[in-house]
Design a protein around this motif. Sequence first.
Motif, mmCIF file in Angstrom:
data_model
loop_
_atom_site.group_PDB
_atom_site.id
_atom_site.type_symbol
_atom_site.label_atom_id
_atom_site.label_comp_id
_atom_site.label_asym_id
_atom_site.label_seq_id
_atom_site.Cartn_x
_atom_site.Cartn_y
_atom_site.Cartn_z
ATOM 1 N N TYR A 116 87.256 23.129 7.818
ATOM 2 C CA TYR A 116 86.148 22.565 7.048
ATOM 3 C C TYR A 116 84.846 23.286 7.379
ATOM 4 O O TYR A 116 84.059 23.634 6.493
ATOM 5 C CB TYR A 116 85.986 21.076 7.352
ATOM 6 N N LYS A 117 84.612 23.534 8.663
ATOM 7 C CA LYS A 117 83.383 24.212 9.088
ATOM 8 C C LYS A 117 83.303 25.628 8.512
ATOM 9 O O LYS A 117 82.213 26.083 8.114
ATOM 10 C CB LYS A 117 83.308 24.282 10.615
ATOM 11 N N LYS A 118 84.422 26.322 8.474
ATOM 12 C CA LYS A 118 84.425 27.707 7.989
ATOM 13 C C LYS A 118 83.928 27.804 6.550
ATOM 14 O O LYS A 118 83.337 28.815 6.156
ATOM 15 C CB LYS A 118 85.842 28.290 8.079
ATOM 16 N N LEU A 119 84.185 26.770 5.759
ATOM 17 C CA LEU A 119 83.783 26.811 4.352
ATOM 18 C C LEU A 119 82.277 26.945 4.188
ATOM 19 O O LEU A 119 81.792 27.476 3.193
ATOM 20 C CB LEU A 119 84.275 25.549 3.624
ATOM 21 N N THR A 120 81.525 26.480 5.179
ATOM 22 C CA THR A 120 80.060 26.547 5.083
ATOM 23 C C THR A 120 79.539 27.960 5.315
ATOM 24 O O THR A 120 78.357 28.219 5.099
ATOM 25 C CB THR A 120 79.387 25.597 6.091
ATOM 26 N N THR A 121 80.409 28.883 5.766
ATOM 27 C CA THR A 121 79.994 30.268 5.967
ATOM 28 C C THR A 121 80.189 31.118 4.714
ATOM 29 O O THR A 121 79.841 32.303 4.716
ATOM 30 C CB THR A 121 80.763 30.915 7.134
ATOM 31 N N ILE B 112 89.425 12.805 10.787
ATOM 32 C CA ILE B 112 90.131 14.096 10.797
ATOM 33 C C ILE B 112 91.072 14.101 11.999
ATOM 34 O O ILE B 112 90.621 13.994 13.138
ATOM 35 C CB ILE B 112 89.132 15.266 10.889
ATOM 36 N N ASP B 113 92.365 14.221 11.744
ATOM 37 C CA ASP B 113 93.331 13.989 12.819
ATOM 38 C C ASP B 113 93.733 15.233 13.602
ATOM 39 O O ASP B 113 94.495 15.140 14.562
ATOM 40 C CB ASP B 113 94.590 13.297 12.275
ATOM 41 N N LEU C 219 84.223 21.202 1.075
ATOM 42 C CA LEU C 219 82.984 21.889 1.433
ATOM 43 C C LEU C 219 81.966 20.907 1.988
ATOM 44 O O LEU C 219 81.308 21.174 3.004
ATOM 45 C CB LEU C 219 82.406 22.596 0.201
ATOM 46 N N LYS C 220 81.841 19.746 1.364
ATOM 47 C CA LYS C 220 80.883 18.754 1.840
ATOM 48 C C LYS C 220 81.319 18.168 3.184
ATOM 49 O O LYS C 220 80.472 17.821 4.007
ATOM 50 C CB LYS C 220 80.681 17.659 0.790
ATOM 51 N N MET C 221 82.618 18.086 3.413
ATOM 52 C CA MET C 221 83.097 17.680 4.742
ATOM 53 C C MET C 221 82.612 18.675 5.796
ATOM 54 O O MET C 221 82.167 18.300 6.878
ATOM 55 C CB MET C 221 84.624 17.608 4.756
ATOM 56 N N ASP D 44 84.738 13.504 19.086
ATOM 57 C CA ASP D 44 84.111 12.264 18.627
ATOM 58 C C ASP D 44 83.789 12.343 17.136
ATOM 59 O O ASP D 44 84.032 11.397 16.377
ATOM 60 C CB ASP D 44 82.817 11.989 19.401
ATOM 61 N N VAL D 45 83.231 13.470 16.730
ATOM 62 C CA VAL D 45 82.869 13.655 15.315
ATOM 63 C C VAL D 45 84.121 13.652 14.448
ATOM 64 O O VAL D 45 84.159 13.017 13.389
ATOM 65 C CB VAL D 45 82.079 14.968 15.124
#
Length: 236
Positions: free
Chosen positions: A152-157, A143-144, A102-104, A136-137
């Motif tokens: 990872y981004k979806k978890l923030t929703t 993150i490969d 989640l923090k990622m 780049d991020v």
Amino acid sequence: MQEININELRPHPKNDYFFDDMEGQKWTEFLDSVKTSGIIEPIVVTQEKIIVSGHQRVRACKELNIPKIMAEVRIYDNEDKVIKDLIETNIRQRGDISSSSLKMGRIICELERIYGISKGNNQHTNNVGFQKTQKDVADEMGIDNMESYRNYKKLTTLIPELQDMVDTGSLTTSVASRILARLSPTDQKQLILTYGKDEIENETQAKTQQMVDEMQRLKNVNAGLQMKVDSKQREI
């Protein structure tokens, strides 16, 4: 560069939002290193003595009763530059980010905001003076593949209740990102009301998908019944 009393330093209020403290063997080894070699790399602080990079070093000093630490004081003209350095210097210093999934996701979303990345690899005006892409991020964070990056981004929703379950490990990242994050916040809340947290915890993707499908079936049934009621009322 100057030596600063540990008690004068303040943690950045968002450090814990993005990063977990070192724990277990890794923390023990870090403490042993500080005991034998001291703090080799100076920390970074703002002009107000808020820690930008070095929260774990300051934590070690407090635990070992080391009263002072060398610090580089940087002058910042906006908060985005502070947050950028907070995140990126921590990533470089730690090597392994050691944050929860989640923090990622939070780190990714914040860096995208700071660098003005809106969709895909698009770049827009930002407050930090240069541009980066999603790739780049991802590379910076180690993150490969971009699918993991997106998950990872979806978890923030997720709504806060489900985020807490991900953070404690009672809800797996794969279930949360591939199934629950597709639901609207209203439907996420309804899922918890329908089944309860205990029922959702530690379930497989297949079982969770069944819960979601059944909840949505009932939702459609109720919507159909409501339409019939509304239609009859209009006839009356």
